[in-house]
Design an enzyme around this catalytic site. Structure first.
Site, short mmCIF file in Angstrom:
data_model
loop_
_atom_site.label_atom_id
_atom_site.label_comp_id
_atom_site.label_asym_id
_atom_site.label_seq_id
_atom_site.Cartn_x
_atom_site.Cartn_y
_atom_site.Cartn_z
CB SER A 153 -0.64 3.56 -6.61
OG SER A 153 0.42 3.74 -5.71
CE1 TYR A 163 -0.49 -2.26 -6.48
CE2 TYR A 163 1.06 -0.42 -6.35
CZ TYR A 163 -0.18 -0.97 -6.06
OH TYR A 163 -1.11 -0.24 -5.35
#
Length: 269
Positions: A153, A163
């Protein structure tokens, strides 16, 4: 055209990878926790594209689930000297493409989240990528061909959530893996999408309306860009020019400024 195994295949980017690969005549192995959703998706894909679709329900937060998928990735190994042939009836086809896509964001900050939830997320987004890439690379190298796509990401360049830390690990790990695989006929790529319209944010309790419409990417364009760039051997793939610019900026900004951006930006996929 070969068989692709996709984790987190029941929705979002995983489902889109499945449809685009099936359209390109790849047989599929679909991995996710929900057997019902996987079977429904497998039936639709088979009816539309006519490819073979295996369903492999597995919880990647558990050692048993990861071992089950790793075993499937190790099946069908051939030596480099053996001619590629169709598998015999009852024999599993070797996996030519692994897409490590499974992942999710947690609802609370690290301090407010139960440590067991944090450990489960780490296992899905880090441990599973490590173990499944290892299993896939071993059999692919033995055959002299194959590809691994790990979904990271743009958040991997940020801070403010575990995350982001998991996705940073995926990015750097994939670069290392690509170096290890040089000259083997096997390639490794990391896809770094920005905000993408999937179920991801709703499940994490993230208000999508806090981001402008221009910030959002479609799963179709993200996956199409990822597959095209991976076929060309790109190691780091950032779909869309605006997120390529954002990633470049995040790499040069002082880290204290990046930390000030906060967790909301660090949880986008």
């Amino acid at each position: 055209m070969g068989t692709a195994l996709i984790t987190g295949a029941s929705s979002g980017l995983g489902e889109e990878f499945a449809w685009q690969l099936a359209t390109d005549r790849h047989d599929l192995v679909l991995v996710a926790r929900s057997q019902d959703r996987l079977r429904a998706l497998a039936d639709r894909i088979h009816q539309v594209a006519g490819v073979t679709v295996e369903v492999l329900p597995a919880d990647l937060s558990t050692a048993e689930g990861r071992a089950q998928v790793a075993e499937r990735l190790s099946a069908g190994t051939l030596s480099q000297d053996e001619a590629p042939v169709a598998p015999a009836p009852g024999q599993l086809a070797p996996i030519g493409l692994l897409v490590n896509n499974a992942g999710y964001a947690l609802h609370a900050s690290f301090i407010g989240e139960p440590v067991d939830d944090e450990r489960a997320a780490l296992d899905v987004m880090v441990t599973a990528v490590l173990e499944l890439s290892h299993a896939a690379a071993a059999q692919m190298v033995s055959r002299g061909r194959g590809a691994i796509i790990n979904v990271s990401s743009v958040a991997s360049y940020m801070a403010g959530s575990t995350y982001a830390a998991h996705k940073a690990w995926v990015r750097v790990f994939t670069e290392s893996l690509a170096s290890d695989l040089r000259g083997t006929g096997v390639v490794a790529s990391a896809v770094l999408p920005g905000l993408t319209r999937t179920e991801f944010h709703g499940r994490a309790g993230i208000d999508e309306h806090q981001f402008p419409d221009i910030a959002w990417l479609s799963p179709i364009s993200v996956v199409a860009h990822a597959l095209d760039a991976a076929r060309r051997g790109r190691v780091l793939i950032t779909p869309s020019a605006r997120y390529q610019s954002a990633a470049a900026l995040l790499r040069i900004l002082p880290r204290w400024i990046v930390r000030e951006i906060g967790p909301a930006g660090a949880r986008g996929q």
